[in-house]
Design a protein around this motif. Sequence first.
Motif, PDB file in Angstrom:
ATOM      1  N   CYS A  75      78.090 -21.504 -13.674  1.00  0.00           N
ATOM      2  CA  CYS A  75      78.062 -21.834 -12.244  1.00  0.00           C
ATOM      3  C   CYS A  75      76.653 -22.294 -11.842  1.00  0.00           C
ATOM      4  CB  CYS A  75      78.454 -20.600 -11.443  1.00  0.00           C
ATOM      5  SG  CYS A  75      78.474 -20.867  -9.663  1.00  0.00           S
ATOM      6  N   HIS A  84      75.345 -21.902  -9.053  1.00  0.00           N
ATOM      7  CA  HIS A  84      74.743 -20.988  -8.075  1.00  0.00           C
ATOM      8  C   HIS A  84      73.832 -19.974  -8.754  1.00  0.00           C
ATOM      9  CE1 HIS A  84      75.079 -17.318  -5.326  1.00  0.00           C
ATOM     10  NE2 HIS A  84      74.297 -18.178  -4.695  1.00  0.00           N
ATOM     11  N   ASP A  85      74.409 -19.202  -9.690  1.00  0.00           N
ATOM     12  CA  ASP A  85      73.602 -18.175 -10.354  1.00  0.00           C
ATOM     13  C   ASP A  85      74.148 -17.883 -11.752  1.00  0.00           C
ATOM     14  OD1 ASP A  85      71.501 -16.388 -10.587  1.00  0.00           O
ATOM     15  OD2 ASP A  85      72.607 -14.730  -9.689  1.00  0.00           O
ATOM     16  N   ASP A  86      74.583 -18.953 -12.430  1.00  0.00           N
ATOM     17  CA  ASP A  86      75.007 -18.875 -13.837  1.00  0.00           C
ATOM     18  C   ASP A  86      76.261 -18.038 -14.087  1.00  0.00           C
ATOM     19  OD1 ASP A  86      72.797 -20.427 -14.300  1.00  0.00           O
ATOM     20  OD2 ASP A  86      71.545 -18.773 -15.012  1.00  0.00           O
ATOM     21  N   GLY A  87      77.109 -17.877 -13.104  1.00  0.00           N
ATOM     22  CA  GLY A  87      78.353 -17.127 -13.309  1.00  0.00           C
ATOM     23  C   GLY A  87      79.246 -17.827 -14.334  1.00  0.00           C
ATOM     24  N   CYS A 118      84.343 -19.536  -8.979  1.00  0.00           N
ATOM     25  CA  CYS A 118      83.425 -18.667  -9.714  1.00  0.00           C
ATOM     26  C   CYS A 118      83.779 -17.202  -9.449  1.00  0.00           C
ATOM     27  CB  CYS A 118      81.985 -18.947  -9.288  1.00  0.00           C
ATOM     28  SG  CYS A 118      80.803 -17.898 -10.157  1.00  0.00           S
ATOM     29  N   ARG A 143      81.942 -14.680  -9.642  1.00  0.00           N
ATOM     30  CA  ARG A 143      80.839 -13.862  -9.129  1.00  0.00           C
ATOM     31  C   ARG A 143      80.765 -13.873  -7.603  1.00  0.00           C
ATOM     32  NH1 ARG A 143      75.323 -14.265 -11.881  1.00  0.00           N
ATOM     33  NH2 ARG A 143      75.046 -12.521 -10.511  1.00  0.00           N
ATOM     34  N   HIS A 144      80.604 -15.025  -6.993  1.00  0.00           N
ATOM     35  CA  HIS A 144      80.440 -15.060  -5.531  1.00  0.00           C
ATOM     36  C   HIS A 144      81.416 -16.020  -4.853  1.00  0.00           C
ATOM     37  CE1 HIS A 144      76.341 -14.358  -7.349  1.00  0.00           C
ATOM     38  NE2 HIS A 144      76.583 -13.208  -6.757  1.00  0.00           N
ATOM     39  N   GLY A 145      82.355 -16.572  -5.602  1.00  0.00           N
ATOM     40  CA  GLY A 145      83.436 -17.335  -4.997  1.00  0.00           C
ATOM     41  C   GLY A 145      83.189 -18.808  -4.748  1.00  0.00           C
ATOM     42  N   ALA A 146      82.089 -19.369  -5.230  1.00  0.00           N
ATOM     43  CA  ALA A 146      81.917 -20.819  -5.083  1.00  0.00           C
ATOM     44  C   ALA A 146      83.059 -21.528  -5.810  1.00  0.00           C
ATOM     45  CB  ALA A 146      80.581 -21.258  -5.664  1.00  0.00           C
ATOM     46  N   PRO A 179      79.017 -20.373  -2.114  1.00  0.00           N
ATOM     47  CA  PRO A 179      77.582 -20.492  -1.847  1.00  0.00           C
ATOM     48  C   PRO A 179      76.802 -21.405  -2.796  1.00  0.00           C
ATOM     49  CG  PRO A 179      77.977 -18.467  -3.018  1.00  0.00           C
ATOM     50  CD  PRO A 179      79.324 -19.092  -2.789  1.00  0.00           C
TER      51      PRO A 179
HETATM   52  S1  FES Z   1      77.163 -17.319  -9.623  1.00  0.00           S
HETATM   53 FE1  FES Z   1      78.856 -18.541  -9.079  1.00  0.00          FE
HETATM   54  S2  FES Z   1      79.034 -18.306  -6.923  1.00  0.00           S
HETATM   55 FE2  FES Z   1      77.286 -17.159  -7.451  1.00  0.00          FE
END
Ligand code: FES
Length: 105
Positions: A45, A47-50, A64, A66-69, A82
């Motif tokens: 991802c 965003h933060d490597d999810g 994703c 992790r945080h739903g992106a 996000p």
């Molecule tokens: S790591 Fe994918 S939405 Fe945050």
Amino acid sequence: MEDKLVEIGNASDIPSGTTRIFEYEDISIAICNVSGNFYAVENVCSHDDGPLGEGRLIGKNIECPRHGAQFDVTTGEITRMPAYGPIQTFPVRVKNNKIYVEIDE
Ligand code: FES
């Protein structure tokens, strides 16, 4: 840089509406089956490597875990925050049930 066509797995192992993760050298790739068409995205991802390939496939969007992106797996474009940036995609070919992915080398 040259594109290399890599055999990565069997199409029949990925039912429609699902995703499967494959590893090629140091690249983790998620193959997504969207209504019988296959798309490849990096399993990371923006965003933060999810681990995107562990998320839900909703139509042509992958979510994703992790945080739903969400991202459009056909283009790599972001479709829900996000995350802000796109994800990497790879061209896919399917022949005789084998999935091939084009990877830059
Ligand atoms: S790591 Fe994918 S939405 Fe945050």
